[in-house]
Design an enzyme around this catalytic site. Structure first.
Site, PDB file in Angstrom:
ATOM      1  N   LYS A   1       0.847  -1.211   0.000  1.00 27.42           N
ATOM      2  CA  LYS A   1       0.000   0.000   0.000  1.00 27.42           C
ATOM      3  C   LYS A   1       0.870   1.245   0.000  1.00 27.42           C
ATOM      4  O   LYS A   1       0.666   2.164  -0.800  1.00 27.42           O
ATOM      5  CB  LYS A   1      -0.888   0.018   1.231  1.00 27.42           C
ATOM      6  CG  LYS A   1      -1.547   1.382   1.494  1.00 27.42           C
ATOM      7  CD  LYS A   1      -2.411   1.407   2.727  1.00 27.42           C
ATOM      8  CE  LYS A   1      -1.679   1.680   3.995  1.00 27.42           C
ATOM      9  NZ  LYS A   1      -1.380   3.094   4.281  1.00 27.42           N
ATOM     10  N   ASN A   2       1.873   1.284   0.894  1.00 30.25           N
ATOM     11  CA  ASN A   2       2.641   2.516   1.060  1.00 30.25           C
ATOM     12  C   ASN A   2       3.659   2.750  -0.055  1.00 30.25           C
ATOM     13  O   ASN A   2       4.239   3.831  -0.141  1.00 30.25           O
ATOM     14  CB  ASN A   2       3.305   2.537   2.437  1.00 30.25           C
ATOM     15  CG  ASN A   2       2.268   2.714   3.534  1.00 30.25           C
ATOM     16  OD1 ASN A   2       1.112   3.034   3.250  1.00 30.25           O
ATOM     17  ND2 ASN A   2       2.656   2.475   4.766  1.00 30.25           N
TER      18      ASN A   2
ATOM     19  N   CYS B   1      -5.261  12.714  12.211  1.00 26.90           N
ATOM     20  CA  CYS B   1      -5.986  11.445  12.105  1.00 26.90           C
ATOM     21  C   CYS B   1      -5.912  10.777  13.478  1.00 26.90           C
ATOM     22  O   CYS B   1      -5.380  11.334  14.434  1.00 26.90           O
ATOM     23  CB  CYS B   1      -5.366  10.558  11.027  1.00 26.90           C
ATOM     24  SG  CYS B   1      -3.835   9.800  11.528  1.00 26.90           S
TER      25      CYS B   1
ATOM     26  N   ARG C   1      -0.178  14.698  12.619  1.00 30.63           N
ATOM     27  CA  ARG C   1       0.365  14.461  11.265  1.00 30.63           C
ATOM     28  C   ARG C   1       0.655  15.772  10.514  1.00 30.63           C
ATOM     29  O   ARG C   1       0.094  16.059   9.468  1.00 30.63           O
ATOM     30  CB  ARG C   1      -0.612  13.604  10.453  1.00 30.63           C
ATOM     31  CG  ARG C   1      -1.098  12.341  11.123  1.00 30.63           C
ATOM     32  CD  ARG C   1      -0.056  11.279  11.337  1.00 30.63           C
ATOM     33  NE  ARG C   1       0.461  10.685  10.117  1.00 30.63           N
ATOM     34  CZ  ARG C   1      -0.111   9.693   9.441  1.00 30.63           C
ATOM     35  NH1 ARG C   1      -1.261   9.222   9.848  1.00 30.63           N
ATOM     36  NH2 ARG C   1       0.443   9.199   8.351  1.00 30.63           N
TER      37      ARG C   1
ATOM     38  N   ASP D   1       4.473   0.816  12.040  1.00 31.26           N
ATOM     39  CA  ASP D   1       3.291   0.169  11.465  1.00 31.26           C
ATOM     40  C   ASP D   1       3.143  -1.280  11.905  1.00 31.26           C
ATOM     41  O   ASP D   1       2.140  -1.913  11.590  1.00 31.26           O
ATOM     42  CB  ASP D   1       3.345   0.211   9.930  1.00 31.26           C
ATOM     43  CG  ASP D   1       3.150   1.608   9.409  1.00 31.26           C
ATOM     44  OD1 ASP D   1       3.369   1.828   8.205  1.00 31.26           O
ATOM     45  OD2 ASP D   1       2.811   2.497  10.207  1.00 31.26           O
TER      46      ASP D   1
ATOM     47  N   ARG E   1      -8.557  -0.410   3.902  1.00 28.81           N
ATOM     48  CA  ARG E   1      -7.606   0.566   3.361  1.00 28.81           C
ATOM     49  C   ARG E   1      -6.236  -0.069   3.129  1.00 28.81           C
ATOM     50  O   ARG E   1      -5.467   0.415   2.306  1.00 28.81           O
ATOM     51  CB  ARG E   1      -7.444   1.732   4.341  1.00 28.81           C
ATOM     52  CG  ARG E   1      -8.730   2.449   4.653  1.00 28.81           C
ATOM     53  CD  ARG E   1      -8.511   3.682   5.461  1.00 28.81           C
ATOM     54  NE  ARG E   1      -7.564   4.572   4.776  1.00 28.81           N
ATOM     55  CZ  ARG E   1      -7.231   5.774   5.240  1.00 28.81           C
ATOM     56  NH1 ARG E   1      -7.739   6.205   6.372  1.00 28.81           N
ATOM     57  NH2 ARG E   1      -6.394   6.532   4.585  1.00 28.81           N
TER      58      ARG E   1
HETATM   59  C1  EPZ Z   1       4.101   7.083   6.256  1.00 28.33           C
HETATM   60  O1  EPZ Z   1       3.327   8.111   6.836  1.00 28.33           O
HETATM   61  C2  EPZ Z   1       3.184   5.873   6.150  1.00 28.33           C
HETATM   62  N1  EPZ Z   1       2.054   6.183   5.275  1.00 28.33           N
HETATM   63  C3  EPZ Z   1       2.675   5.490   7.534  1.00 28.33           C
HETATM   64  O2  EPZ Z   1       1.912   4.302   7.390  1.00 28.33           O
HETATM   65  C4  EPZ Z   1       3.876   5.194   8.436  1.00 28.33           C
HETATM   66  O3  EPZ Z   1       3.404   4.917   9.738  1.00 28.33           O
HETATM   67  C5  EPZ Z   1       4.832   6.391   8.464  1.00 28.33           C
HETATM   68  O4  EPZ Z   1       5.218   6.750   7.113  1.00 28.33           O
HETATM   69  C6  EPZ Z   1       6.104   6.102   9.256  1.00 28.33           C
HETATM   70  O5  EPZ Z   1       6.755   4.993   8.722  1.00 28.33           O
HETATM   71  C7  EPZ Z   1       2.224   6.111   3.932  1.00 28.33           C
HETATM   72  O6  EPZ Z   1       3.307   5.815   3.442  1.00 28.33           O
HETATM   73  C8  EPZ Z   1       1.020   6.417   3.082  1.00 28.33           C
HETATM   74  P1  EPZ Z   1       6.198  10.401   8.404  1.00 28.33           P
HETATM   75  P2  EPZ Z   1       3.924   9.632   6.874  1.00 28.33           P
HETATM   76  O7  EPZ Z   1       6.148  11.660   7.624  1.00 28.33           O
HETATM   77  O8  EPZ Z   1       4.723   9.876   5.666  1.00 28.33           O
HETATM   78  C9  EPZ Z   1       6.363  13.741  11.776  1.00 28.33           C
HETATM   79  C10 EPZ Z   1       0.068   2.891   7.710  1.00 28.33           C
HETATM   80  O9  EPZ Z   1      -0.450   2.380   8.718  1.00 28.33           O
HETATM   81  N2  EPZ Z   1       6.253  14.688  10.662  1.00 28.33           N
HETATM   82  O10 EPZ Z   1       7.361   9.486   8.227  1.00 28.33           O
HETATM   83  O11 EPZ Z   1       2.791  10.550   7.168  1.00 28.33           O
HETATM   84  C11 EPZ Z   1       5.083  12.940  11.976  1.00 28.33           C
HETATM   85  O12 EPZ Z   1       4.166  13.651  12.789  1.00 28.33           O
HETATM   86  C12 EPZ Z   1       0.505   4.340   7.736  1.00 28.33           C
HETATM   87  O13 EPZ Z   1       0.271   2.282   6.622  1.00 28.33           O
HETATM   88  C13 EPZ Z   1       6.402  16.046  10.921  1.00 28.33           C
HETATM   89  O14 EPZ Z   1       6.602  16.464  12.065  1.00 28.33           O
HETATM   90  O15 EPZ Z   1       4.870   9.550   8.144  1.00 28.33           O
HETATM   91  C14 EPZ Z   1       5.577  11.685  12.625  1.00 28.33           C
HETATM   92  O16 EPZ Z   1       5.733  11.932  14.011  1.00 28.33           O
HETATM   93  C15 EPZ Z   1       0.224   5.011   9.075  1.00 28.33           C
HETATM   94  N3  EPZ Z   1       6.294  16.920   9.885  1.00 28.33           N
HETATM   95  C16 EPZ Z   1       6.963  11.473  12.010  1.00 28.33           C
HETATM   96  O17 EPZ Z   1       7.332  12.739  11.449  1.00 28.33           O
HETATM   97  C17 EPZ Z   1       6.092  16.492   8.587  1.00 28.33           C
HETATM   98  O18 EPZ Z   1       6.036  17.343   7.677  1.00 28.33           O
HETATM   99  C18 EPZ Z   1       7.010  10.423  10.904  1.00 28.33           C
HETATM  100  O19 EPZ Z   1       6.014  10.764   9.955  1.00 28.33           O
HETATM  101  C19 EPZ Z   1       5.939  15.117   8.356  1.00 28.33           C
HETATM  102  C20 EPZ Z   1       6.039  14.228   9.403  1.00 28.33           C
END
Ligand code: EPZ
Length: 427
Positions: A22-23, A123, A128, A313, A405
């Protein structure tokens, strides 16, 4: 709303086909916006989020066609072609339902020199933010303003200039948006402390197949030399390492013996190490990974971290597995601030879990009792399925749209290895 009903106690035995990730799919699909030629993606999973992303692409002027596949096949072939963009706006009513829509920001900016994308909002697992997406794009020359809940981004002169950005924290999505934007920049873009997840490698490999110049693939420093245009390609989506890890936890808690067909060990080493810590037999086979277990899981101590660390995850699924283990397991969630929504629902089944801030102690109990439970987010809902497979009696999981999803035809895959599980459609 559909419901999934499980009568626990069956040991899982047999082969589980692992679908496309998915990701990975959700970051490969927006690549179709980067060129006017067709991008064909193979092994695309049948998931609600993939369908939703296809609709968003259509709204932007990208035509998508699904090649016929037999009902029994897993995965599909989609060809997406954006001959000309008809819009550069990703509206709130789409983005709020699927956060990954933010991944059209970089490609639209690269292709059209402008993009207007709704802020995704928070969410269940956290607020996020997307500040790092915006800072990386600004470092490459984008001018960005936030008005009325939308991000308005413009590339002066219609094209990003290039530049360098160091991520203060690892962000998968921000790395993906920056990579896609950089691929068509006028100059060279450098990303430091970039995410290294296998899905990022998949994106880099797809961009290279389309003619992009990316150095440092798989490392935390990515150097992208922008090109004037990208061409179409045919690319196969990687196997879903999180789906594979989820079914591995189900095999362990039911003392089963399954083969995860198509799973790649070198993409999920932290998960396999955690399974071995729990006492499971884990071995690579010619067609995937075998996971077998007899007796109760041993205690585990796991702290989530960016790849190659233990995946956030996978936290909820391992926690479910630990609920019937021997002794006490300790989990620490370092990535998201609210990723224990599964705990109160697991407690309804008799689990003994004590959450203290970012950490949770799981004390193994002798038995779980099936109960009606509520899914709250994608991975939390999978943890309820895993617990239900080993619980005595019947578990009814509600709000299974969360599951749809991220897990392709979950009940079929589990029925095929002996689970007593069915979906009750609510019409
Ligand atoms: C991706 O989300 C995945 N989703 C998530 O999978 C996964 O949990 C996550 O990466 C971490 O591995 C998809 O790929 C569609 P991040 P993403 O940006 O990109 C902070 C699932 O269950 N952050 O790596 O949104 C954020 O708050 C989903 O399949 C900022 O502060 O995750 C978090 O604490 C859930 N500012 C950390 O970084 C930003 O601009 C990691 O988030 C972006 C993120």
């Amino acid at each position: 709303m559909d419901q999934i009903v499980i009568r626990g106690g069956q040991r899982l035995k047999g082969r589980i086909p692992i679908s496309g990730a998915k990701n990975a799919a959700l970051t490969l699909l927006p690549c179709a916006l980067l060129t006017d030629e067709p991008l064909t993606l193979r092994n695309l999973p049948r998931l609600a989020d993939v369908d939703g992303f296809g609709h968003l692409l259509n709204q932007l002027g990208c035509s998508t066609t699904i090649e016929g596949s037999r009902p029994e096949d897993f995965g599909r072939v989609m060809t997406a072609r954006t001959t000309t963009l008809t819009s550069t706006v990703a509206p709130y009513d789409i983005v709020r339902k699927m956060r990954a829509s933010i991944l059209v920001l970089g490609p639209l900016l690269a292709r059209a020199g402008e993009a207007t994308v709704s802020l995704p909002g928070g969410c269940a697992i956290g607020n996020r933010p997307i500040d790092l997406h915006l800072k990386a794009l600004e470092a490459f020359g984008a001018q960005i303003e936030l008005t009325s809940g939308y991000v308005k981004a413009v590339a002066p002169g219609g094209r990003l200039a290039g530049g360098k950005f160091t991520f203060p924290v690892v962000s998968v999505g921000a790395t993906e948006n920056a990579l896609m934007a950089a691929s068509l920049a006028k100059g060279t873009c450098v990303l430091e402390n970039a995410a290294r997840e296998p899905e990022i490698v998949d994106l880099c490999n797809c961009l290279v197949a389309m003619g992009a110049h990316v150095e440092g693939i798989g490392t935390e420093t990515l150097t992208i030399e922008g090109v004037d245009r990208l061409h179409g390609a045919t690319y196969r989506v990687m196997a879903d390492r999180i789906e594979a890890g989820s079914y591995a936890c189900a095999a362990v808690i039911t003392e089963g013996d399954v083969e995860l067909v198509g799973a790649k060990a070198d993409e999920m080493e932290a998960t396999l190490s955690a399974l071995r810590q729990a006492g499971a037999t884990v071995e690579e086979t010619k067609t995937g990974i075998r996971v077998a277990m007899s007796g109760r899981a041993q205690p585990v101590t796991l702290s989530t971290a960016p790849y190659p660390g233990f995946a956030t995850d996978m936290q909820a699924q391992f926690m479910a597995m630990a609920t019937l283990g021997s002794g006490a397991s300790l989990f620490t969630e370092t990535i998201f601030e609210n990723r224990y929504m599964h705990v109160p629902e697991l407690a309804r089944m008799g689990c003994d879990i004590d959450v203290r801030g970012r950490s949770a102690v799981v004390r193994g109990v002798d038995r779980l009792v099936g109960a009606p439970v509520m899914a709250t987010d994608l991975r939390a809902s999978m943890s309820l399925i895993i617990a239900g497979l080993a619980a005595q009696g019947t578990t009814e999981v509600n709000r299974v749209y969360h599951l749809d999803r991220g897990y392709e035809r979950l009940e079929e895959k589990l029925q095929a290895v002996g689970a007593d599980i069915e979906r009750i459609s609510a019409g």
